[in-house]
Structure formats: structure tokens, C-alpha cells
Motif scaffolding. Structure first.
Motif, mmCIF file in Angstrom:
data_model
loop_
_atom_site.group_PDB
_atom_site.id
_atom_site.type_symbol
_atom_site.label_atom_id
_atom_site.label_comp_id
_atom_site.label_asym_id
_atom_site.label_seq_id
_atom_site.Cartn_x
_atom_site.Cartn_y
_atom_site.Cartn_z
ATOM 1 N N ARG A 106 0.829 -1.203 0.000
ATOM 2 C CA ARG A 106 0.000 0.000 0.000
ATOM 3 C C ARG A 106 0.870 1.262 0.000
ATOM 4 N NH1 ARG A 106 -4.219 2.440 -1.909
ATOM 5 N NH2 ARG A 106 -5.169 3.962 -0.521
ATOM 6 N N VAL A 107 1.905 1.266 0.828
ATOM 7 C CA VAL A 107 2.786 2.432 0.889
ATOM 8 C C VAL A 107 3.513 2.623 -0.436
ATOM 9 C CG1 VAL A 107 4.893 3.305 1.963
ATOM 10 C CG2 VAL A 107 3.060 2.407 3.384
ATOM 11 N N THR A 108 3.925 1.526 -1.056
ATOM 12 C CA THR A 108 4.594 1.620 -2.352
ATOM 13 C C THR A 108 3.671 2.224 -3.398
ATOM 14 O OG1 THR A 108 5.997 -0.289 -1.842
ATOM 15 C CG2 THR A 108 5.765 0.304 -4.160
ATOM 16 N N ARG A 109 2.404 1.806 -3.388
ATOM 17 C CA ARG A 109 1.436 2.398 -4.328
ATOM 18 C C ARG A 109 1.229 3.874 -4.043
ATOM 19 N NH1 ARG A 109 -1.350 -2.519 -3.495
ATOM 20 N NH2 ARG A 109 -2.772 -1.507 -2.014
ATOM 21 N N GLU A 110 1.200 4.234 -2.758
ATOM 22 C CA GLU A 110 1.045 5.652 -2.396
ATOM 23 C C GLU A 110 2.210 6.470 -2.958
ATOM 24 O OE1 GLU A 110 -1.403 7.058 -0.709
ATOM 25 O OE2 GLU A 110 -2.280 5.626 0.683
ATOM 26 N N GLN A 111 3.420 5.912 -2.872
ATOM 27 C CA GLN A 111 4.578 6.625 -3.400
ATOM 28 C C GLN A 111 4.497 6.778 -4.912
ATOM 29 O OE1 GLN A 111 7.822 4.281 -1.230
ATOM 30 N NE2 GLN A 111 8.666 6.349 -1.225
ATOM 31 N N ARG A 112 4.143 5.707 -5.606
ATOM 32 C CA ARG A 112 4.090 5.764 -7.061
ATOM 33 C C ARG A 112 2.992 6.680 -7.567
ATOM 34 N NH1 ARG A 112 4.968 -0.765 -8.054
ATOM 35 N NH2 ARG A 112 7.228 -0.749 -7.675
ATOM 36 N N ALA A 113 1.883 6.768 -6.820
ATOM 37 C CA ALA A 113 0.789 7.647 -7.225
ATOM 38 C C ALA A 113 1.021 9.095 -6.818
ATOM 39 C CB ALA A 113 -0.523 7.147 -6.620
ATOM 40 N N GLY A 114 2.023 9.326 -5.962
ATOM 41 C CA GLY A 114 2.294 10.684 -5.493
ATOM 42 C C GLY A 114 1.454 11.112 -4.316
ATOM 43 N N THR A 115 0.572 10.208 -3.829
ATOM 44 C CA THR A 115 -0.317 10.600 -2.731
ATOM 45 C C THR A 115 0.404 10.634 -1.385
ATOM 46 O OG1 THR A 115 -1.040 8.291 -2.590
ATOM 47 C CG2 THR A 115 -2.415 9.804 -3.857
ATOM 48 N N LEU A 116 1.457 9.837 -1.224
ATOM 49 C CA LEU A 116 2.180 9.865 0.048
ATOM 50 C C LEU A 116 2.804 11.238 0.266
ATOM 51 C CD1 LEU A 116 3.143 8.363 2.549
ATOM 52 C CD2 LEU A 116 5.172 7.662 1.278
ATOM 53 N N GLU A 117 3.364 11.813 -0.778
ATOM 54 C CA GLU A 117 3.959 13.143 -0.662
ATOM 55 C C GLU A 117 2.899 14.176 -0.305
ATOM 56 O OE1 GLU A 117 7.159 15.943 -3.056
ATOM 57 O OE2 GLU A 117 6.131 14.313 -4.109
ATOM 58 N N MET A 118 1.705 14.038 -0.923
ATOM 59 C CA MET A 118 0.617 14.959 -0.613
ATOM 60 C C MET A 118 0.151 14.806 0.823
ATOM 61 S SD MET A 118 -1.555 14.544 -4.164
ATOM 62 C CE MET A 118 -2.794 15.741 -3.693
ATOM 63 N N LEU A 119 0.064 13.556 1.295
ATOM 64 C CA LEU A 119 -0.361 13.327 2.671
ATOM 65 C C LEU A 119 0.672 13.838 3.666
ATOM 66 C CD1 LEU A 119 -1.756 9.683 2.324
ATOM 67 C CD2 LEU A 119 -3.099 11.751 2.712
ATOM 68 N N ALA A 120 1.959 13.585 3.374
ATOM 69 C CA ALA A 120 3.016 14.015 4.282
ATOM 70 C C ALA A 120 3.104 15.531 4.373
ATOM 71 C CB ALA A 120 4.354 13.439 3.832
ATOM 72 N N ALA A 121 2.627 16.231 3.334
ATOM 73 C CA ALA A 121 2.681 17.693 3.331
ATOM 74 C C ALA A 121 1.590 18.309 4.203
ATOM 75 C CB ALA A 121 2.549 18.214 1.901
ATOM 76 N N ARG A 280 13.697 14.745 2.181
ATOM 77 C CA ARG A 280 14.971 15.440 1.957
ATOM 78 C C ARG A 280 15.661 14.971 0.684
ATOM 79 N NH1 ARG A 280 16.842 14.348 6.484
ATOM 80 N NH2 ARG A 280 18.267 12.632 5.960
ATOM 81 N N ARG A 281 15.519 13.678 0.371
ATOM 82 C CA ARG A 281 16.139 13.124 -0.831
ATOM 83 C C ARG A 281 15.277 13.304 -2.077
ATOM 84 N NH1 ARG A 281 17.885 7.212 1.654
ATOM 85 N NH2 ARG A 281 19.604 7.948 2.972
ATOM 86 N N GLY A 282 14.031 13.715 -1.874
ATOM 87 C CA GLY A 282 13.133 13.857 -3.009
ATOM 88 C C GLY A 282 12.591 12.546 -3.533
ATOM 89 N N THR A 283 12.474 11.532 -2.639
ATOM 90 C CA THR A 283 12.013 10.205 -3.069
ATOM 91 C C THR A 283 10.677 9.806 -2.441
ATOM 92 O OG1 THR A 283 13.325 9.173 -1.295
ATOM 93 C CG2 THR A 283 14.345 9.365 -3.488
ATOM 94 N N LEU A 284 9.937 10.793 -1.918
ATOM 95 C CA LEU A 284 8.611 10.465 -1.403
ATOM 96 C C LEU A 284 7.701 9.987 -2.536
ATOM 97 C CD1 LEU A 284 7.607 13.045 1.352
ATOM 98 C CD2 LEU A 284 7.781 10.556 1.548
ATOM 99 N N THR A 285 7.988 10.451 -3.744
ATOM 100 C CA THR A 285 7.291 9.940 -4.923
ATOM 101 C C THR A 285 8.312 9.182 -5.766
ATOM 102 O OG1 THR A 285 5.703 11.779 -4.952
ATOM 103 C CG2 THR A 285 6.022 10.551 -7.015
ATOM 104 N N ARG A 286 8.000 7.898 -6.017
ATOM 105 C CA ARG A 286 8.911 7.058 -6.802
ATOM 106 C C ARG A 286 8.239 6.643 -8.102
ATOM 107 N NH1 ARG A 286 13.165 4.801 -3.766
ATOM 108 N NH2 ARG A 286 12.993 5.149 -1.521
#
Length: 287
Positions: A106-121, A280-286
Motif C-alpha cells: 500500500r505504501v509503495t502504491r502511495e509513493q508511485r501515485a504521489g499521494t504519500l507526498e501529498m499526505l506528508a505535506a 529530503r532526498r526527493g524520493t517520497l514519490t517514486r
């Protein structure tokens, strides 16, 4: 679901998350769980496929138990037969599998969809974010365990005549909560460096071996039987088998509550560090 549709849905749920932050961490967790439950492809097909896989596993061991004779003096933890012993082990390990591998996926899908970065913001507590993302796999795992036990008792001959069902529920919930911490750590690994799915599968296999899923832990070599007494998975399995056979399960539930109190805050801290490192590394979205 197309990328545009996923983006629109992410924006809608992110807005809902932002509006619920005033309700505190509980509101954030509930919003994230509702988001996952509202997506049919995350619930219906995975549930059916996982149930089918679990039933095949249980039927295979049912036939194995008919030709397997445990050695005299084998410690089957009050279970009436080897099938009763291994069926409970498989049920709980499949719960662990859902709460770990499904969470990392689930977390991997969140990263690929870009939603994890949006949620973390969003200005929400990292603990609420971690538990909210883990909430759906946790509920899914408990639902699946309940279905397995119902099928085992009604169709496959698991002896539950002396079961304390309040104890079964208490051990499943506290055991799942304790192991949620481990799942969040694996999710943090997926966020920070990737490869969370492989680590989760290895984790499940290791715990299955060490916790008494398929055979009594007393047959493990050396100091392993004593060393594994601190594993939440072993404590949960011992408590679940005791509850299903009318034994004492209270001490297991209390120990699992203590493990939850220790592991969950620690896992949330690790997840927060992983999110900050990935940001910090810019990898919240993969990709």
C-alpha cells in the motif's frame, strides 16, 4: 482508475484530511481508513483472493494431518490434533501477512501515485498518518481471521467446543496491534530505501518458523525455544490456541498490550524519520 482519476481522488481525500486535522489524530486515522475502504479494488478482489489462498492452505494441511502422526509427547499447546494446531498457526500468520506485506504494498502504491507526498505535506501528526495508512490492512487482517475461524469450525472440523470467544477476540486484536508496529517499520523501510515487499515476505517467513506456526517451538535447536518467548507472534499464537481450547489467555493479552505500548510509538518514530529522509532526498514519490 486512470492517473487523472487517481490525482482527483487524492486531492479530494487530502482536502478531507486537512479539514479533519482539527479533530485530532483519531479524525485523521478515520479519514484515511474511510479512503481505503471507499476504493472497491482494494477491498473486494484482494479479500476474495486472499481468502481463496488461505482456504487452499488450510485444506492442504487438513490432508497432511490425516497421514501425519506426531511423535509421542509432542507439545501441541492443548490442541486436540496436529490439524487443530497448525490451522490456528496458519490463521494468525496469514493475519500477519496481510498486516505486513499488504501494508508495504500500500505504501509503495502511495509513493508511485504521489499521494504519500501529498499526505506528508499536510499538517497532521506523523503517528496519525502511520496508523491511518496501516488501519485498512489491520482491519482487513482481523476480518480475514474471523472468516477463517468460522470456516475452520463449521466446515473443516476445528474443535472449538471449549473456545472462549471473548479471549479469541482479545488476543487477535492485541496481537494484531502489537504486530502493526512491525508492519509500520517495514513500511518505513519501503519509504526510505524501497524493497519493503521483499523484507516483509522474509519477515513473515522468519516469524512463521520461530513462533510455532507449523510445529511446536520446543523442537527448535539450542536456545531458540527460550529466546522466542519474547516474540509478539509467539505470544499471540500461544494465547489464541489457549483461548480456542478453554485455557488461560489473559496473560498473553496483557503481554501483547505491553508489546503494543512499546512497539507502536517506536515504529511511529521510525516512520517519521523515514518520511523526513525521503522528503529530503526527493524520493517520497517514486517511479
Amino acid at each position: 482508475m486512470t492517473p487523472a482519476t487517481r490525482t482527483a481522488a487524492a486531492v479530494r481525500w487530502t482536502g478531507a484530511l486537512s479539514s479533519r486535522r482539527s479533530a485530532g489524530g483519531v479524525g485523521v486515522v478515520l479519514t484515511l481508513v474511510r479512503r481505503d475502504l471507499a476504493e472497491p479494488r482494494l477491498f473486494r478482489l484482494p479479500l476474495l483472493l486472499d481468502l481463496a489462498f488461505g482456504m487452499v492452505n488450510l485444506v492442504v494441511f487438513l490432508f497432511i494431518s490425516r497421514v501425519l502422526t506426531p511423535s509421542a509427547g509432542s507439545d501441541l499447546a492443548r490442541s486436540a490434533s496436529y490439524f487443530d494446531f497448525v490451522a490456528v498457526g496458519i490463521t494468525f500468520m496469514l493475519v500477519l501477512q496481510a498486516a505486513s506485506t499488504q501494508l508495504t504494498s500500500r505504501v509503495t502504491r502511495e509513493q508511485r501515485a504521489g499521494t504519500l507526498e501529498m499526505l506528508a505535506a499536510q499538517p497532521v501528526p506523523v503517528g496519525a498518518l502511520a496508523v491511518g495508512i496501516a488501519g485498512y490492512p489491520f482491519l482487513f487482517a482481523l476480518l480475514r481471521a474471523g472468516i477463517y475461524l468460522a470456516v475452520l469450525g463449521s466446515l473443516l472440523g476445528l474443535r472449538v467446543g471449549r473456545a472462549d470467544w471473548w479471549g479469541v477476540v482479545a488476543v487477535l486484536v492485541t496481537g494484531g496491534a502489537a504486530l502493526m508496529g512491525a508492519g509500520i517499520v517495514l513500511a518505513a523501510l519501503a519509504v526510505a530505501v524501497g524493497h519493503g515487499d521483499a523484507a516483509a515476505r522474509l519477515f513473515v517467513v522468519a516469524l512463521s518458523f520461530l513462533s510455532g506456526t507449523y510445529f511446536p517451538v520446543t523442537v527448535l535447536p539450542g536456545v531458540l525455544p527460550a529466546a522466542t518467548t519474547v516474540l509478539p507472534s509467539r505470544i499471540a499464537l500461544d494465547g489464541l490456541r489457549a483461548a480456542l481450547t478453554g485455557g488461560e489467555w489473559g496473560s498473553s493479552a496483557v503481554a501483547l498490550l505491553g508489546a503494543t505500548a512499546l512497539l507502536l510509538p517506536l515504529s511511529i518514530w521510525v516512520f517519521g524519520r523515514a518520511v523526513r529522509t525521503a522528503a529530503r532526498r526527493g524520493t517520497l514519490t517514486r517511479d
